[in-house]
Design a protein around this motif. Structure first.
Motif, PDB file in Angstrom:
ATOM      1  N   GLY A  23       0.818  -1.211   0.000  1.00  0.00           N
ATOM      2  CA  GLY A  23       0.000   0.000   0.000  1.00  0.00           C
ATOM      3  C   GLY A  23       0.850   1.259   0.000  1.00  0.00           C
ATOM      4  O   GLY A  23       0.574   2.226  -0.722  1.00  0.00           O
ATOM      5  N   LEU A  24       1.925   1.237   0.800  1.00  0.00           N
ATOM      6  CA  LEU A  24       2.796   2.424   0.874  1.00  0.00           C
ATOM      7  C   LEU A  24       3.591   2.603  -0.415  1.00  0.00           C
ATOM      8  O   LEU A  24       3.871   3.727  -0.837  1.00  0.00           O
ATOM      9  CB  LEU A  24       3.751   2.304   2.064  1.00  0.00           C
ATOM     10  CG  LEU A  24       3.108   2.489   3.444  1.00  0.00           C
ATOM     11  CD1 LEU A  24       4.088   2.095   4.539  1.00  0.00           C
ATOM     12  CD2 LEU A  24       2.640   3.917   3.656  1.00  0.00           C
ATOM     13  N   LEU A  25       3.959   1.492  -1.039  1.00  0.00           N
ATOM     14  CA  LEU A  25       4.781   1.582  -2.258  1.00  0.00           C
ATOM     15  C   LEU A  25       3.941   1.864  -3.502  1.00  0.00           C
ATOM     16  O   LEU A  25       4.476   2.228  -4.543  1.00  0.00           O
ATOM     17  CB  LEU A  25       5.557   0.270  -2.459  1.00  0.00           C
ATOM     18  CG  LEU A  25       6.683   0.021  -1.448  1.00  0.00           C
ATOM     19  CD1 LEU A  25       7.210  -1.397  -1.579  1.00  0.00           C
ATOM     20  CD2 LEU A  25       7.822   1.029  -1.638  1.00  0.00           C
ATOM     21  N   ALA A  55       7.436   5.843   4.413  1.00  0.00           N
ATOM     22  CA  ALA A  55       6.835   6.258   5.697  1.00  0.00           C
ATOM     23  C   ALA A  55       7.698   7.326   6.368  1.00  0.00           C
ATOM     24  O   ALA A  55       7.188   8.283   6.954  1.00  0.00           O
ATOM     25  CB  ALA A  55       6.677   5.045   6.610  1.00  0.00           C
ATOM     26  N   ARG A  56       9.020   7.180   6.235  1.00  0.00           N
ATOM     27  CA  ARG A  56       9.910   8.163   6.874  1.00  0.00           C
ATOM     28  C   ARG A  56       9.794   9.544   6.208  1.00  0.00           C
ATOM     29  O   ARG A  56       9.811  10.573   6.882  1.00  0.00           O
ATOM     30  CB  ARG A  56      11.366   7.665   6.799  1.00  0.00           C
ATOM     31  CG  ARG A  56      12.288   8.545   7.602  1.00  0.00           C
ATOM     32  CD  ARG A  56      13.669   7.981   7.734  1.00  0.00           C
ATOM     33  NE  ARG A  56      14.491   8.886   8.514  1.00  0.00           N
ATOM     34  CZ  ARG A  56      15.798   8.751   8.656  1.00  0.00           C
ATOM     35  NH1 ARG A  56      16.418   7.746   8.096  1.00  0.00           N
ATOM     36  NH2 ARG A  56      16.483   9.629   9.372  1.00  0.00           N
ATOM     37  N   ILE A  57       9.653   9.547   4.875  1.00  0.00           N
ATOM     38  CA  ILE A  57       9.463  10.826   4.163  1.00  0.00           C
ATOM     39  C   ILE A  57       8.148  11.463   4.615  1.00  0.00           C
ATOM     40  O   ILE A  57       8.074  12.671   4.861  1.00  0.00           O
ATOM     41  CB  ILE A  57       9.466  10.607   2.625  1.00  0.00           C
ATOM     42  CG1 ILE A  57      10.841  10.120   2.159  1.00  0.00           C
ATOM     43  CG2 ILE A  57       9.087  11.895   1.888  1.00  0.00           C
ATOM     44  CD1 ILE A  57      10.871   9.586   0.723  1.00  0.00           C
ATOM     45  N   ALA A  58       7.099  10.632   4.755  1.00  0.00           N
ATOM     46  CA  ALA A  58       5.797  11.153   5.205  1.00  0.00           C
ATOM     47  C   ALA A  58       5.906  11.794   6.588  1.00  0.00           C
ATOM     48  O   ALA A  58       5.312  12.842   6.853  1.00  0.00           O
ATOM     49  CB  ALA A  58       4.762  10.029   5.219  1.00  0.00           C
ATOM     50  N   GLN A  98       4.616  13.166  -1.261  1.00  0.00           N
ATOM     51  CA  GLN A  98       3.819  14.335  -0.857  1.00  0.00           C
ATOM     52  C   GLN A  98       2.457  14.326  -1.554  1.00  0.00           C
ATOM     53  O   GLN A  98       1.429  14.566  -0.927  1.00  0.00           O
ATOM     54  CB  GLN A  98       4.559  15.633  -1.181  1.00  0.00           C
ATOM     55  CG  GLN A  98       3.738  16.856  -0.789  1.00  0.00           C
ATOM     56  CD  GLN A  98       4.538  18.138  -0.843  1.00  0.00           C
ATOM     57  OE1 GLN A  98       5.732  18.161  -0.568  1.00  0.00           O
ATOM     58  NE2 GLN A  98       3.877  19.231  -1.166  1.00  0.00           N
ATOM     59  N   PHE A  99       2.452  13.998  -2.830  1.00  0.00           N
ATOM     60  CA  PHE A  99       1.197  13.951  -3.589  1.00  0.00           C
ATOM     61  C   PHE A  99       0.259  12.916  -2.951  1.00  0.00           C
ATOM     62  O   PHE A  99      -0.923  13.161  -2.731  1.00  0.00           O
ATOM     63  CB  PHE A  99       1.486  13.593  -5.051  1.00  0.00           C
ATOM     64  CG  PHE A  99       0.259  13.570  -5.916  1.00  0.00           C
ATOM     65  CD1 PHE A  99      -0.244  14.745  -6.467  1.00  0.00           C
ATOM     66  CD2 PHE A  99      -0.411  12.375  -6.181  1.00  0.00           C
ATOM     67  CE1 PHE A  99      -1.384  14.733  -7.270  1.00  0.00           C
ATOM     68  CE2 PHE A  99      -1.554  12.350  -6.972  1.00  0.00           C
ATOM     69  CZ  PHE A  99      -2.041  13.533  -7.521  1.00  0.00           C
ATOM     70  N   GLY A 100       0.830  11.752  -2.641  1.00  0.00           N
ATOM     71  CA  GLY A 100       0.035  10.697  -2.013  1.00  0.00           C
ATOM     72  C   GLY A 100      -0.524  11.130  -0.672  1.00  0.00           C
ATOM     73  O   GLY A 100      -1.668  10.854  -0.332  1.00  0.00           O
ATOM     74  N   PHE A 101       0.290  11.846   0.079  1.00  0.00           N
ATOM     75  CA  PHE A 101      -0.121  12.288   1.415  1.00  0.00           C
ATOM     76  C   PHE A 101      -1.267  13.297   1.310  1.00  0.00           C
ATOM     77  O   PHE A 101      -2.255  13.218   2.030  1.00  0.00           O
ATOM     78  CB  PHE A 101       1.070  12.901   2.141  1.00  0.00           C
ATOM     79  CG  PHE A 101       0.924  12.872   3.639  1.00  0.00           C
ATOM     80  CD1 PHE A 101       1.041  11.670   4.321  1.00  0.00           C
ATOM     81  CD2 PHE A 101       0.660  14.016   4.356  1.00  0.00           C
ATOM     82  CE1 PHE A 101       0.889  11.623   5.699  1.00  0.00           C
ATOM     83  CE2 PHE A 101       0.501  13.982   5.733  1.00  0.00           C
ATOM     84  CZ  PHE A 101       0.626  12.782   6.403  1.00  0.00           C
ATOM     85  N   GLY A 105      -3.462   9.081  -0.253  1.00  0.00           N
ATOM     86  CA  GLY A 105      -2.870   7.801  -0.624  1.00  0.00           C
ATOM     87  C   GLY A 105      -2.099   7.161   0.504  1.00  0.00           C
ATOM     88  O   GLY A 105      -2.035   5.946   0.616  1.00  0.00           O
ATOM     89  N   LEU A 106      -1.499   7.985   1.369  1.00  0.00           N
ATOM     90  CA  LEU A 106      -0.754   7.412   2.488  1.00  0.00           C
ATOM     91  C   LEU A 106      -1.622   7.399   3.734  1.00  0.00           C
ATOM     92  O   LEU A 106      -1.212   6.955   4.783  1.00  0.00           O
ATOM     93  CB  LEU A 106       0.523   8.220   2.764  1.00  0.00           C
ATOM     94  CG  LEU A 106       1.527   8.182   1.621  1.00  0.00           C
ATOM     95  CD1 LEU A 106       2.665   9.139   1.870  1.00  0.00           C
ATOM     96  CD2 LEU A 106       2.068   6.776   1.455  1.00  0.00           C
ATOM     97  N   ALA A 107      -2.822   7.955   3.601  1.00  0.00           N
ATOM     98  CA  ALA A 107      -3.783   7.798   4.687  1.00  0.00           C
ATOM     99  C   ALA A 107      -4.459   6.472   4.386  1.00  0.00           C
ATOM    100  O   ALA A 107      -3.958   5.702   3.588  1.00  0.00           O
ATOM    101  CB  ALA A 107      -4.763   8.959   4.624  1.00  0.00           C
ATOM    102  N   ASN A 108      -5.602   6.185   5.004  1.00  0.00           N
ATOM    103  CA  ASN A 108      -6.154   4.865   4.666  1.00  0.00           C
ATOM    104  C   ASN A 108      -7.460   4.978   3.899  1.00  0.00           C
ATOM    105  O   ASN A 108      -8.387   4.246   4.139  1.00  0.00           O
ATOM    106  CB  ASN A 108      -6.328   3.991   5.904  1.00  0.00           C
ATOM    107  CG  ASN A 108      -6.935   4.761   7.034  1.00  0.00           C
ATOM    108  OD1 ASN A 108      -7.370   5.888   6.838  1.00  0.00           O
ATOM    109  ND2 ASN A 108      -6.968   4.194   8.211  1.00  0.00           N
ATOM    110  N   THR A 109      -7.513   5.909   2.977  1.00  0.00           N
ATOM    111  CA  THR A 109      -8.733   6.042   2.196  1.00  0.00           C
ATOM    112  C   THR A 109      -8.546   5.499   0.793  1.00  0.00           C
ATOM    113  O   THR A 109      -9.506   5.299   0.083  1.00  0.00           O
ATOM    114  CB  THR A 109      -9.140   7.521   2.114  1.00  0.00           C
ATOM    115  OG1 THR A 109      -7.961   8.288   2.104  1.00  0.00           O
ATOM    116  CG2 THR A 109      -9.965   7.915   3.308  1.00  0.00           C
ATOM    117  N   VAL A 110      -7.293   5.279   0.395  1.00  0.00           N
ATOM    118  CA  VAL A 110      -7.059   4.660  -0.903  1.00  0.00           C
ATOM    119  C   VAL A 110      -7.212   3.151  -0.715  1.00  0.00           C
ATOM    120  O   VAL A 110      -6.829   2.600   0.310  1.00  0.00           O
ATOM    121  CB  VAL A 110      -5.644   5.035  -1.404  1.00  0.00           C
ATOM    122  CG1 VAL A 110      -5.074   3.974  -2.314  1.00  0.00           C
ATOM    123  CG2 VAL A 110      -5.714   6.360  -2.132  1.00  0.00           C
TER     124      VAL A 110
END
Length: 493
Positions: A23-25, A55-58, A98-101, A105-110
Motif C-alpha cells: 500500500g505504501l509503495l 513512511a519516513r518521508i511522510a 507528498q502527492f500521495g499524502f 494515498g498514504l492515509a487509509n482512504t485509498v
C-alpha cells in the motif's frame, strides 16, 4: 466459531504487513529511486526497506520539513545501493510521497491501505510499526547489539529505551500460540470443557463481549485477521473469567462441581497469560488496534473517518491570506495552522523561536459545553520571543469541531510562520519563515477531545458510532457537505 492455529496466525500477520508495504509503495511504483536493485538487499527485504523510506518521508513532511532537508536525509542514507539516486530522482520520490499524502494515498482512504488500521493523521505510528517489524526480522540473522546500532544509523532511532524495546522483539510473536478450543476438548473430564465453552459463548457473556468488541473496531476485520482471532480470544476469556469467578463464589464449599469450575478457570487464565505474551511481542500499533473502545471513543472514530473522507473531497491549494491573520486548517489528513508575523521584530523573534522550539498551547473555553474555544500559542511565560497567537474555533460548526477532534488525536500541530510583503504595485507575496511542530500535552489533548465530542453530540443528538468499519456517520456527512472545507494552511516549500 472460527479458530486458527499459530501457523495460520503467523501467516495472517505476515500477510497484513505485506499489504501495508504494498500500500505504501503503490504511490511510488514508477519512481526510479526505489526501482529494482536500487536498494541494498543485505539489510532487509527491499520492499520492506522501500516502504519504510516512504513512511519516513511522510513523517518528515508532517513535521513541516522542506524538500531540500528531506533530500539531504535521503542522500546520506546508507540504504541505497551504490551509486545512489541523484538529486532529481530523490526530488521526484519526495514529490510523489507528498502527492500521495495530500490526496489520501498514504492515509487509509485509498483502496490499497483501506481498513488495515493505519492512522492517516499519524504517519509516525506507521513508521514506528514498520521499524518494529524490521527489528524483529533483523534480529533473526544478526546479534541484538548490531540491531540496535542499525536502528540508530539507518532509522534514526536514538532513544535508548526505544532501542532496547525494538531490538528485543521476536520475529514471530504468534508462533506456538495455543488453540483454546483444542485445549478444552483435550480435558479428560468433559465437564471442564463444557463449563469453559459455556462461559466463553452465550452463557458467560463471551458472545456479547465478542460482538461488542467486533462492532467497535476502527479497522476492517477482514484485513487484520490475526488480530480478529487474538482480540476475540481476549474479550471472550475476560468474560469467561468473570463468569467462572461468579459461579465459584456461588458454589458451596464441598460441591464436587467446584473442582470442574476451578480447572476451567485455570485453563482460561493460562490462555490469558499466553495472549499477554503474544501481545507483548507485537508492535505498539497492533496493541492499540486490539484495545477495547468505549462508546465515546467509538463515536469519535466514526466522526474522524467521515471527516477524513470530507478532506479528500477536492484538492486544496494554499491560498495567501490578504487580511494577514492567523488561521487554522489542515493539510492532507493533518491539522495545520499558519501564524502571521507583522513586522521585522516579530520575524526575528520567530526565527530565534524556530531554533529554540518550546512553544506551547493553552485553551480557553467557558466550560466543556461552550460554543466557542480559543487556543493560544506562546512561549511559556511569554518567553524571550514575546510571540503569541490566538486561534478561534466555533463549535456550532461541524468542520471546526472535527478539526479539534483531529488535534486531540494527533496531539501535535505544525505551525507555519508567514510574513507578507506588499510591493509598490500593491502585489501581495506571502513568504514562509519556517515551521514549528508544537506538541499538545495528553491533558490538553483529553480536554480538546472532550469539548469536540460534546460539540458533535450537540450537533447530532442521538448519533452513535458506526455499526461496521468503513461506515461513516451519515448525519455528520450531511453537515459537512453543507460546510466549506477547512483552509489549506501549509505554505508550499
Amino acid at each position: 466459531m472460527s479458530h486458527s492455529t499459530s501457523g495460520d496466525l503467523t501467516a495472517q500477520r505476515e500477510e497484513w504487513f505485506r499489504e501495508i508495504q504494498e500500500g505504501l509503495l503503490w504511490h511510488v511504483r514508477d519512481v526510479p529511486a526505489l526501482g529494482k536493485d536500487r536498494l541494498r538487499d543485505d539489510l532487509g527485504e527491499p520492499r520492506l526497506i522501500g516502504s519504510m523510506l516512504v513512511a519516513r518521508i511522510a513523517v518528515q513532511l508532517a513535521r513541516g520539513e522542506s524538500t531540500a532537508t528531506i533530500r539531504d536525509m535521503l542522500a546520506a542514507s546508507p540504504l541505497f545501493a551504490a551509486p545512489g539516486p541523484d538529486i532529481e530522482e530523490l526530488t521526484k520520490l519526495i514529490a510523489k510521497v507528498q502527492f500521495g499524502f495530500e490526496h489520501g494515498g498514504l492515509a487509509n482512504t485509498v483502496v490499497v491501505l483501506d481498513g488495515l488500521g493505519l492512522l492517516p493523521w499519524s504517519p509516525e505510528s506507521t513508521y514506528m510499526l514498520l521499524i518494529e517489524y524490521w527489528a524483529g526480522q533483523r534480529g533473526r540473522t544478526v546479534p541484538r547489539t548490531r540491531v540496535e546500532r542499525e536502528l540508530c544509523e539507518l532509522w534514526d532511532t536514538a532513544d535508548l529505551r526505544v532501542l532496547a524495546a525494538h531490538s528485543s522483539l521476536p520475529a514471530f510473536p504468534l508462533e506456538g500460540y495455543p488453540d483454546l478450543w483444542e485445549k478444552l476438548r483435550a480435558e479428560p473430564d468433559f465437564r471442564v470443557g463444557n463449563a469453559g465453552a459455556m462461559t466463553l459463548t452465550q452463557r458467560g457473556g463471551g458472545d456479547q463481549a465478542w460482538e461488542r468488541w467486533m462492532a467497535t473496531r476502527p479497522w476492517s476485520t477482514l484485513k487484520a485477521r490475526h488480530l480478529v482471532t487474538l482480540g476475540g480470544d481476549l474479550v471472550r476469556c475476560q468474560a469467561a473469567r468473570r463468569a467462572l469467578g461468579r459461579l465459584l463464589d456461588q458454589a458451596p464449599p464441598g460441591d464436587e462441581f467446584r473442582g470442574v469450575l476451578k480447572r476451567a478457570a485455570e485453563i482460561i487464565q493460562e490462555q490469558l497469560e499466553r495472549i499477554a505474551l503474544a501481545v507483548e511481542g507485537m508492535s505498539a500499533i497492533e496493541c492499540e488496534l486490539l484495545r477495547e473502545r468505549g462508546k465515546d471513543e467509538h463515536f469519535q472514530d466514526g466522526c474522524l473517518s467521515t471527516f477524513q473522507k470530507h478532506l479528500l473531497k477536492q484538492y486544496q491549494i494554499f491560498s495567501p491570506f490578504f487580511e494577514h491573520a492567523t488561521t487554522h486548517g489542515t493539510w492532507g489528513p493533518l491539522p495545520w495552522w499558519s501564524i502571521a508575523l507583522h513586522d521585522e521584530r516579530e520575524r526575528q523573534a520567530a526565527e530565534e523561536l524556530l531554533v529554540r522550539g518550546g512553544m506551547q498551547i493553552s485553551i480557553n473555553a467557558k466550560n466543556h459545553d461552550a460554543d466557542e474555544l480559543v487556543i493560544t500559542c506562546q512561549e511559556p511565560g511569554l518567553g524571550p520571543s514575546g510571540l503569541a497567537a490566538r486561534v478561534c474555533f466555533d463549535l456550532r460548526d461541524a468542520v471546526h469541531a472535527c478539526e479539534l477532534l483531529l488535534l486531540a488525536r494527533r496531539q501535535s500541530v505544525a505551525v507555519d510562520f508567514l510574513t507578507e510583503h506588499i510591493d509598490e504595485w500593491d502585489d501581495h507575496e506571502v513568504n514562509l519563515v519556517g515551521t514549528l511542530d508544537i506538541d499538545i500535552s495528553g491533558d490538553i489533548g483529553g480536554t480538546l477531545g472532550d469539548i469536540a465530542t460534546r460539540a458533535l453530540h450537540r450537533l447530532m443528538p442521538g448519533a452513535s458510532g458506526p455499526a461496521f468499519y468503513g461506515d461513516g456517520n451519515p448525519e455528520l456527512e450531511r453537515l459537512l457537505s453543507l460546510s466549506r472545507l477547512p483552509e489549506n494552511c501549509r505554505h508550499p516549500r
